[in-house]
Design a protein around this motif. Structure first.
Motif, PDB file in Angstrom:
ATOM      1  N   ALA A  28       1.065  -0.768  -0.200  1.00  0.00           N
ATOM      2  CA  ALA A  28      -0.090  -0.218  -0.283  1.00  0.00           C
ATOM      3  C   ALA A  28       1.209   1.352   0.498  1.00  0.00           C
ATOM      4  CB  ALA A  28      -1.357  -0.540   0.994  1.00  0.00           C
ATOM      5  N   SER A  29       1.993   1.008   0.758  1.00  0.00           N
ATOM      6  CA  SER A  29       3.095   2.203   0.502  1.00  0.00           C
ATOM      7  C   SER A  29       3.602   2.439  -0.703  1.00  0.00           C
ATOM      8  CB  SER A  29       4.003   2.059   1.939  1.00  0.00           C
ATOM      9  OG  SER A  29       3.321   1.722   2.893  1.00  0.00           O
ATOM     10  N   LEU A  30       3.729   1.364  -1.159  1.00  0.00           N
ATOM     11  CA  LEU A  30       4.904   1.684  -2.678  1.00  0.00           C
ATOM     12  C   LEU A  30       3.197   2.327  -3.604  1.00  0.00           C
ATOM     13  CD1 LEU A  30       6.650  -1.244  -2.880  1.00  0.00           C
ATOM     14  CD2 LEU A  30       7.715   0.908  -2.279  1.00  0.00           C
ATOM     15  N   LYS A  31       2.355   1.532  -3.372  1.00  0.00           N
ATOM     16  CA  LYS A  31       1.103   1.663  -4.776  1.00  0.00           C
ATOM     17  C   LYS A  31       0.735   3.588  -4.175  1.00  0.00           C
ATOM     18  CE  LYS A  31      -1.438  -2.423  -4.964  1.00  0.00           C
ATOM     19  NZ  LYS A  31      -3.111  -2.613  -4.542  1.00  0.00           N
ATOM     20  N   ALA A  32       0.885   3.876  -3.296  1.00  0.00           N
ATOM     21  CA  ALA A  32       0.846   5.218  -2.851  1.00  0.00           C
ATOM     22  C   ALA A  32       1.840   6.198  -3.180  1.00  0.00           C
ATOM     23  CB  ALA A  32       0.664   5.725  -1.397  1.00  0.00           C
ATOM     24  N   TYR A  33       3.488   5.897  -3.145  1.00  0.00           N
ATOM     25  CA  TYR A  33       4.014   6.244  -3.663  1.00  0.00           C
ATOM     26  C   TYR A  33       3.991   6.374  -5.427  1.00  0.00           C
ATOM     27  CZ  TYR A  33       8.804   7.606  -4.596  1.00  0.00           C
ATOM     28  OH  TYR A  33      10.592   8.398  -4.799  1.00  0.00           O
ATOM     29  N   TYR A  34       4.103   5.239  -5.867  1.00  0.00           N
ATOM     30  CA  TYR A  34       4.137   5.839  -7.618  1.00  0.00           C
ATOM     31  C   TYR A  34       2.590   6.161  -8.207  1.00  0.00           C
ATOM     32  CZ  TYR A  34       8.064   2.270  -7.785  1.00  0.00           C
ATOM     33  OH  TYR A  34       9.277   2.474  -8.174  1.00  0.00           O
ATOM     34  N   ARG A  35       2.000   6.195  -7.700  1.00  0.00           N
ATOM     35  CA  ARG A  35       0.344   7.807  -7.756  1.00  0.00           C
ATOM     36  C   ARG A  35       0.428   8.576  -7.490  1.00  0.00           C
ATOM     37  NH1 ARG A  35      -3.045   3.176  -5.219  1.00  0.00           N
ATOM     38  NH2 ARG A  35      -2.706   4.189  -3.008  1.00  0.00           N
ATOM     39  N   PHE A  36       1.345   9.296  -6.179  1.00  0.00           N
ATOM     40  CA  PHE A  36       2.001  10.623  -5.965  1.00  0.00           C
ATOM     41  C   PHE A  36       2.936  10.766  -7.340  1.00  0.00           C
ATOM     42  CE2 PHE A  36       6.045  12.479  -4.802  1.00  0.00           C
ATOM     43  CZ  PHE A  36       5.241  13.410  -4.866  1.00  0.00           C
ATOM     44  N   LEU A  37       4.132  10.166  -7.645  1.00  0.00           N
ATOM     45  CA  LEU A  37       5.063  10.112  -8.889  1.00  0.00           C
ATOM     46  C   LEU A  37       4.538  10.526  -9.958  1.00  0.00           C
ATOM     47  CD1 LEU A  37       7.442   7.286  -8.461  1.00  0.00           C
ATOM     48  CD2 LEU A  37       7.349   9.728  -7.596  1.00  0.00           C
ATOM     49  N   GLN A  38       3.491   9.210 -10.271  1.00  0.00           N
ATOM     50  CA  GLN A  38       1.967   9.749 -11.630  1.00  0.00           C
ATOM     51  C   GLN A  38       1.379  11.047 -11.654  1.00  0.00           C
ATOM     52  OE1 GLN A  38       0.569   5.907 -12.225  1.00  0.00           O
ATOM     53  NE2 GLN A  38       1.033   6.076 -14.203  1.00  0.00           N
ATOM     54  N   LYS A  39       0.912  10.955 -10.295  1.00  0.00           N
ATOM     55  CA  LYS A  39       0.350  12.628 -10.679  1.00  0.00           C
ATOM     56  C   LYS A  39       1.132  14.056 -10.423  1.00  0.00           C
ATOM     57  CE  LYS A  39      -3.433  14.266  -7.114  1.00  0.00           C
ATOM     58  NZ  LYS A  39      -3.659  14.372  -6.136  1.00  0.00           N
ATOM     59  N   ALA A  40       2.407  14.089  -9.840  1.00  0.00           N
ATOM     60  CA  ALA A  40       3.094  14.805 -10.287  1.00  0.00           C
ATOM     61  C   ALA A  40       4.096  14.882 -11.376  1.00  0.00           C
ATOM     62  CB  ALA A  40       4.503  14.691  -8.666  1.00  0.00           C
ATOM     63  N   GLY A  41       3.881  13.665 -12.877  1.00  0.00           N
ATOM     64  CA  GLY A  41       3.427  14.239 -13.643  1.00  0.00           C
ATOM     65  C   GLY A  41       5.817  13.297 -13.943  1.00  0.00           C
ATOM     66  N   LEU A  42       5.599  12.362 -12.428  1.00  0.00           N
ATOM     67  CA  LEU A  42       7.596  12.374 -13.312  1.00  0.00           C
ATOM     68  C   LEU A  42       7.065  10.703 -13.289  1.00  0.00           C
ATOM     69  CD1 LEU A  42       7.922  13.393  -9.149  1.00  0.00           C
ATOM     70  CD2 LEU A  42       8.402  14.825 -11.215  1.00  0.00           C
ATOM     71  N   LEU A  43       6.665  10.173 -13.393  1.00  0.00           N
ATOM     72  CA  LEU A  43       6.672   8.921 -14.067  1.00  0.00           C
ATOM     73  C   LEU A  43       4.896   8.610 -15.014  1.00  0.00           C
ATOM     74  CD1 LEU A  43       7.717   6.202 -13.375  1.00  0.00           C
ATOM     75  CD2 LEU A  43       6.028   6.154 -11.836  1.00  0.00           C
ATOM     76  N   GLU A  44       5.035   8.431 -16.199  1.00  0.00           N
ATOM     77  CA  GLU A  44       4.572   7.335 -17.308  1.00  0.00           C
ATOM     78  C   GLU A  44       3.963   5.959 -17.069  1.00  0.00           C
ATOM     79  OE1 GLU A  44       5.945   7.750 -20.893  1.00  0.00           O
ATOM     80  OE2 GLU A  44       6.260   9.928 -21.128  1.00  0.00           O
ATOM     81  N   ARG A  45       4.637   4.882 -16.801  1.00  0.00           N
ATOM     82  CA  ARG A  45       4.659   3.846 -16.539  1.00  0.00           C
ATOM     83  C   ARG A  45       4.666   3.444 -14.584  1.00  0.00           C
ATOM     84  NH1 ARG A  45       7.131  -0.637 -15.802  1.00  0.00           N
ATOM     85  NH2 ARG A  45       8.494   0.324 -15.859  1.00  0.00           N
ATOM     86  N   ASN A  46       3.558   2.795 -14.238  1.00  0.00           N
ATOM     87  CA  ASN A  46       3.210   2.934 -13.508  1.00  0.00           C
ATOM     88  C   ASN A  46       3.854   0.720 -12.989  1.00  0.00           C
ATOM     89  OD1 ASN A  46       2.993   1.963 -10.046  1.00  0.00           O
ATOM     90  ND2 ASN A  46       1.377   2.968  -9.917  1.00  0.00           N
ATOM     91  N   PRO A  47       4.729   0.710 -12.273  1.00  0.00           N
ATOM     92  CA  PRO A  47       4.858  -0.853 -11.872  1.00  0.00           C
ATOM     93  C   PRO A  47       3.768  -1.581 -11.121  1.00  0.00           C
ATOM     94  CG  PRO A  47       6.295   0.189 -11.116  1.00  0.00           C
ATOM     95  CD  PRO A  47       5.861   1.585 -11.633  1.00  0.00           C
ATOM     96  N   LEU A  48       3.631  -1.365 -10.255  1.00  0.00           N
ATOM     97  CA  LEU A  48       2.155  -1.659  -9.830  1.00  0.00           C
ATOM     98  C   LEU A  48       0.868  -0.880 -10.404  1.00  0.00           C
ATOM     99  CD1 LEU A  48       3.566  -0.879  -6.151  1.00  0.00           C
ATOM    100  CD2 LEU A  48       4.101  -2.998  -7.589  1.00  0.00           C
ATOM    101  N   ALA A  49       0.648  -1.252 -11.438  1.00  0.00           N
ATOM    102  CA  ALA A  49      -0.262  -0.664 -11.397  1.00  0.00           C
ATOM    103  C   ALA A  49      -1.761  -2.666 -11.819  1.00  0.00           C
ATOM    104  CB  ALA A  49      -0.126  -0.544 -13.345  1.00  0.00           C
ATOM    105  N   LYS A  50      -0.749  -2.847 -12.073  1.00  0.00           N
ATOM    106  CA  LYS A  50      -2.055  -4.807 -12.065  1.00  0.00           C
ATOM    107  C   LYS A  50      -1.912  -5.729 -11.095  1.00  0.00           C
ATOM    108  CE  LYS A  50      -1.953  -4.971 -17.089  1.00  0.00           C
ATOM    109  NZ  LYS A  50      -1.691  -5.560 -18.705  1.00  0.00           N
ATOM    110  N   HIS A  51      -0.749  -4.788 -10.001  1.00  0.00           N
ATOM    111  CA  HIS A  51      -0.686  -5.800  -8.996  1.00  0.00           C
ATOM    112  C   HIS A  51      -1.944  -5.769  -8.023  1.00  0.00           C
ATOM    113  CE1 HIS A  51       1.071  -7.381  -5.400  1.00  0.00           C
ATOM    114  NE2 HIS A  51       0.760  -6.104  -4.376  1.00  0.00           N
ATOM    115  N   ARG A  52      -2.561  -7.227  -8.118  1.00  0.00           N
ATOM    116  CA  ARG A  52      -3.005  -7.809  -6.333  1.00  0.00           C
ATOM    117  C   ARG A  52      -2.624  -8.197  -5.459  1.00  0.00           C
ATOM    118  NH1 ARG A  52      -4.934  -5.318 -10.436  1.00  0.00           N
ATOM    119  NH2 ARG A  52      -6.764  -5.023 -11.721  1.00  0.00           N
ATOM    120  N   SER A  53      -3.574  -7.399  -4.251  1.00  0.00           N
ATOM    121  CA  SER A  53      -3.423  -7.498  -2.787  1.00  0.00           C
ATOM    122  C   SER A  53      -3.464  -8.920  -2.556  1.00  0.00           C
ATOM    123  CB  SER A  53      -4.336  -6.996  -2.197  1.00  0.00           C
ATOM    124  OG  SER A  53      -4.065  -5.553  -2.059  1.00  0.00           O
ATOM    125  N   LEU A  54      -2.408  -9.746  -1.546  1.00  0.00           N
ATOM    126  CA  LEU A  54      -2.329 -11.272  -1.279  1.00  0.00           C
ATOM    127  C   LEU A  54      -3.484 -11.213  -0.504  1.00  0.00           C
ATOM    128  CD1 LEU A  54       1.595 -11.163  -0.651  1.00  0.00           C
ATOM    129  CD2 LEU A  54       0.666 -11.480  -2.184  1.00  0.00           C
TER     130      LEU A  54
END
Length: 297
Positions: free
Chosen positions: A74-100
């Motif tokens: 959840a921490s990593l998801k929030a971080y990568y969403r932040f990067l995308q929102k800030a325009g610092l990242l195009e592809r989110n490596p966790l886009a298709k991740h599903r919780s255990l």
């Protein structure tokens, strides 16, 4: 990519608690160290999902539970969403991740008999700490207030005449919670002792330590655990279980789910339904007694 900006985003925009912000930041730092050591990655923007999966496998092999791993993810998801929102990242490596998958935790509320014993039967210490602790436990049980809300409750938000308190919940949402006449009496007794001893005179928070400082999370836990230790054999004796007890007892008493939802400050009914499902035995009794087709009534 600035971790400081991520933390500022969590605090200012998402309104997360300082505890959550610290935990999220620590998880991102740990993941970054893993990627640097295992994959030679210098920036988290270079991460691919197989690298994330490698980290998850390592955590599982170390004995970490699925629930704890999901919290880190959840921490990593929030971080990568932040990067995308800030325009610092195009592809989110966790886009298709599903919780255990995790097993639902069975949280057992205190019984009405246990609550009666902790509120009326046990002897609290004389003086400031005893009056404060008795009032605190009574307030938590009769309002369902969260631990963080309790800690941040100020004197100006307690209405002793109209029997209510105003709390600031998650996402800075305010709500008014009614409390009982006995709670008002305990509040007045506590404040009389506090003022007579001159404790926390410059502190506008309701709950203070014997040195007059603001309460903190572990102290609330220790107080709840201390008094329930002598009246309950349940494994878990925490502030959250006390909140859980508040909701369960209201539902047993006939309160409707929407009203309990509002009192708890839940954003959705799904969060409140947990308390209803945990009390299925009571619901079965009610059904058996009330249904006209039950010939064994």
């Amino acid at each position: 990519m600035s971790l400081a900006k991520f933390k500022a985003y969590l605090g200012l925009e998402k309104q997360y608690s300082s505890h959550t912000i610290t935990a999220y930041g620590r998880d991102v730092e740990t993941f970054a160290e893993h990627c640097g050591k295992e994959h030679g990655i210098q920036s988290l923007s270079e991460v691919s999902y197989p690298m994330v999966r490698h980290w998850i496998v390592g955590l599982a092999e170390s004995g970490m539970s699925n629930r704890a791993i999901n919290r880190k993810m959840a921490s990593l998801k929030a971080y990568y969403r932040f990067l995308q929102k800030a325009g610092l990242l195009e592809r989110n490596p966790l886009a298709k991740h599903r919780s255990l998958k995790v097993e639902a935790k069975a949280e057992v509320p205190f019984s009405e008999k246990e609550m009666e014993r902790v509120l009326r039967a046990i002897v609290y210490p004389e003086g400031f700490e005893g009056s404060r602790d008795r009032f605190m436990i009574n307030l938590m049980y009769t309002t369902g207030v969260r631990r963080a809300e309790l800690i941040n409750l100020t004197l100006g938000h307690v209405g002793p005449d109209d029997l209510s308190i105003k709390v600031l919940g998650k996402r800075n949402k305010e709500r008014i919670l009614p409390f009982l006449a006995e709670t008002r009496t305990l509040f007045k007794e506590y404040m009389e002792v506090r003022n007579a001893k001159g404790i926390g005179l410059g502190n506008h928070h309701v709950f203070v330590t014997n040195k007059g400082n603001k309460f903190y999370e572990t102290l609330v836990y220790r107080i709840v655990n201390k008094y329930f230790q002598g009246v309950s054999t349940k494994v878990k004796k925490s502030p959250h279980i006390l909140r859980h007890t508040f909701a369960t007892h209201l539902l047993r008493g006939g309160a409707d789910l929407n009203s309990v939802k509002e009192l708890l400050g839940h954003g959705s009914l799904a969060s409140t339904q947990v308390y209803a499902s945990n009390d299925i035995a009571t619901l079965k009794k009610v059904h058996a007694m009330a249904h006209p087709r039950n010939v064994n009534k």
